[in-house]
Design a protein around this motif. Structure first.
Motif, mmCIF file in Angstrom:
data_model
loop_
_atom_site.group_PDB
_atom_site.id
_atom_site.type_symbol
_atom_site.label_atom_id
_atom_site.label_comp_id
_atom_site.label_asym_id
_atom_site.label_seq_id
_atom_site.Cartn_x
_atom_site.Cartn_y
_atom_site.Cartn_z
ATOM 1 N N LEU A 62 0.829 -1.200 0.000
ATOM 2 C CA LEU A 62 0.000 0.000 0.000
ATOM 3 C C LEU A 62 0.868 1.256 0.000
ATOM 4 C CD1 LEU A 62 -2.706 1.491 0.236
ATOM 5 C CD2 LEU A 62 -2.521 1.237 2.717
ATOM 6 N N SER A 63 1.925 1.250 0.785
ATOM 7 C CA SER A 63 2.827 2.392 0.836
ATOM 8 C C SER A 63 3.395 2.706 -0.538
ATOM 9 C CB SER A 63 3.961 2.135 1.833
ATOM 10 O OG SER A 63 4.841 3.228 1.883
ATOM 11 N N MET A 70 -1.940 7.804 -5.355
ATOM 12 C CA MET A 70 -2.764 8.819 -4.705
ATOM 13 C C MET A 70 -1.961 10.025 -4.224
ATOM 14 S SD MET A 70 -5.724 8.090 -1.864
ATOM 15 C CE MET A 70 -7.007 7.520 -2.965
ATOM 16 N N LYS A 71 -0.792 9.769 -3.641
ATOM 17 C CA LYS A 71 0.187 10.790 -3.223
ATOM 18 C C LYS A 71 -0.252 11.645 -2.034
ATOM 19 C CE LYS A 71 2.573 11.006 -7.641
ATOM 20 N NZ LYS A 71 3.065 11.863 -8.751
ATOM 21 N N SER A 72 -1.534 11.932 -1.893
ATOM 22 C CA SER A 72 -2.021 12.639 -0.708
ATOM 23 C C SER A 72 -3.361 12.040 -0.297
ATOM 24 C CB SER A 72 -2.175 14.135 -0.969
ATOM 25 O OG SER A 72 -3.240 14.383 -1.863
ATOM 26 N N VAL A 73 -3.628 12.045 1.011
ATOM 27 C CA VAL A 73 -4.852 11.437 1.549
ATOM 28 C C VAL A 73 -5.552 12.452 2.447
ATOM 29 C CG1 VAL A 73 -5.811 9.565 2.941
ATOM 30 C CG2 VAL A 73 -3.815 9.138 1.475
ATOM 31 N N ASP A 74 -6.819 12.704 2.145
ATOM 32 C CA ASP A 74 -7.608 13.632 2.953
ATOM 33 C C ASP A 74 -8.365 12.929 4.069
ATOM 34 O OD1 ASP A 74 -7.230 16.183 1.396
ATOM 35 O OD2 ASP A 74 -8.068 14.917 -0.185
ATOM 36 N N ILE A 75 -8.876 11.729 3.783
ATOM 37 C CA ILE A 75 -9.684 11.004 4.762
ATOM 38 C C ILE A 75 -9.319 9.524 4.735
ATOM 39 C CG2 ILE A 75 -12.030 10.279 5.396
ATOM 40 C CD1 ILE A 75 -13.039 12.885 4.110
ATOM 41 N N THR A 108 -3.821 0.194 13.116
ATOM 42 C CA THR A 108 -2.645 0.884 13.632
ATOM 43 C C THR A 108 -1.553 0.970 12.569
ATOM 44 O OG1 THR A 108 -3.102 0.117 15.890
ATOM 45 C CG2 THR A 108 -0.853 0.849 15.414
ATOM 46 N N SER A 109 -1.266 -0.149 11.907
ATOM 47 C CA SER A 109 -0.257 -0.162 10.852
ATOM 48 C C SER A 109 -0.676 0.700 9.669
ATOM 49 C CB SER A 109 -0.007 -1.598 10.384
ATOM 50 O OG SER A 109 0.530 -2.390 11.419
ATOM 51 N N LEU A 110 -1.955 0.659 9.347
ATOM 52 C CA LEU A 110 -2.452 1.446 8.220
ATOM 53 C C LEU A 110 -2.323 2.943 8.504
ATOM 54 C CD1 LEU A 110 -3.755 1.257 5.440
ATOM 55 C CD2 LEU A 110 -5.986 1.212 6.558
ATOM 56 N N ILE A 111 -2.697 3.355 9.701
ATOM 57 C CA ILE A 111 -2.570 4.765 10.082
ATOM 58 C C ILE A 111 -1.116 5.211 9.986
ATOM 59 C CG2 ILE A 111 -2.733 6.384 12.021
ATOM 60 C CD1 ILE A 111 -5.238 4.725 12.926
ATOM 61 N N LYS A 112 -0.211 4.395 10.512
ATOM 62 C CA LYS A 112 1.207 4.741 10.480
ATOM 63 C C LYS A 112 1.710 4.900 9.053
ATOM 64 C CE LYS A 112 3.836 3.067 13.667
ATOM 65 N NZ LYS A 112 4.687 2.205 14.526
ATOM 66 N N THR A 113 1.189 4.084 8.143
ATOM 67 C CA THR A 113 1.590 4.140 6.737
ATOM 68 C C THR A 113 1.018 5.357 6.025
ATOM 69 O OG1 THR A 113 1.757 1.727 6.616
ATOM 70 C CG2 THR A 113 1.502 2.897 4.534
ATOM 71 N N ILE A 115 -0.265 8.313 7.416
ATOM 72 C CA ILE A 115 -0.032 9.635 7.996
ATOM 73 C C ILE A 115 0.951 10.499 7.197
ATOM 74 C CG2 ILE A 115 1.236 10.700 9.925
ATOM 75 C CD1 ILE A 115 -0.587 9.371 11.838
ATOM 76 N N PRO A 116 2.061 9.952 6.689
ATOM 77 C CA PRO A 116 2.973 10.807 5.914
ATOM 78 C C PRO A 116 2.331 11.429 4.674
ATOM 79 C CG PRO A 116 4.075 8.779 6.558
ATOM 80 C CD PRO A 116 2.625 8.603 6.905
ATOM 81 N N PHE A 117 1.219 10.891 4.227
ATOM 82 C CA PHE A 117 0.528 11.399 3.044
ATOM 83 C C PHE A 117 -0.637 12.325 3.409
ATOM 84 C CE2 PHE A 117 2.476 7.352 2.022
ATOM 85 C CZ PHE A 117 3.127 7.621 0.828
#
Length: 226
Positions: A62-63, A70-75, A108-113, A115-117
């Motif tokens: 996914l990363s 996608m490069k950026s995530v709003d929600i 938890t892992s998904l959020i960590k992945t 967040i940088p976006f």
């Protein structure tokens, strides 16, 4: 147009969420172990990926997708869930662990992945259950499910505090009973007061605007007990 990631999209609330966001003109990444139900709809601005939230190797893939796509995530809506209804004396350690893998460790892992976006005004919405609310009515057979849903509530509060200066915002919706396939499998014959489509509409509206008013909050979304 916002960039949305939703987990658990092969059926139920997640499936309806993808359709609603697509109809509203948003760009959606739909994640589920079975991508066909969404892929078959051929919705505009929707990418369906086969994804097991409990598999760490899937998180790595996914990363890579986010970096090139996608490069950026709003929600981010952590909707995927696993429910087992068994007496505590009969539930296996594997079933208990699966509940926590899907309902807590995977998100938890998904959020960590992701967040940088995300940006300061982005929004993480974790889907929990009234069964995870301290002091709510509890039901026999849901020791693994409800305790895992309590854990994601506390995690949401902690992450909101940790990221309050930089964003994104974190909120959690503790849902009451909704008429989904998962509910029907766990409680045959039980009729919930809300359909998956009705609840999906509420979740979509909240995810788009709720971070303007809330951060680190638990909203109990239930017209009945449970």
């Amino acid at each position: 147009m916002k960039n949305i990631i939703i987990t658990g999209t092969s059926r139920g609330i997640g499936f309806e969420l993808v359709k609603l966001f697509s109809e509203a003109g948003h760009n959606v990444l739909a994640l589920s172990r079975n991508s066909k139900p969404i892929s078959n709809l051929k919705l505009k601005n929707v990418t369906a990926l086969e994804f097991d939230i409990a598999d760490q190797s899937e998180i790595v893939k996914l990363s890579a997708f986010l970096q090139t796509g996608m490069k950026s995530v709003d929600i981010l809506i952590n909707n995927a869930g696993y429910l087992v209804n068994k007496p505590f004396s009969e539930i296996t350690s594997e079933e208990f662990k699966r509940c926590y893998d899907v309902n807590v460790l995977g998100p938890t892992s998904l959020i960590k992945t992701v967040i940088p976006f995300m940006k300061q005004d982005s929004h993480v919405v974790n889907i929990s259950s009234m069964g995870g609310i301290q002091g709510s009515v509890k039901f026999p057979g849901l020791s693994a499910y409800s305790s895992s849903k309590g854990a994601i509530i506390t995690l949401t509060e902690l992450l909101a505090e940790e990221y309050k200066e930089t964003g994104p915002a974190f909120n959690v919706l503790a849902l009451g009973s909704v008429q989904t396939e998962m509910l029907a499998e766990a409680f045959p014959g039980f009729k919930a007061p809300l359909s998956a489509t009705e609840m999906a509409q509420y979740i979509m509206d909240f995810s788009l605007t709720g971070n303007k008013y809330y951060n680190g909050k638990i909203l109990q979304v239930s017209s009945t007990t449970p």
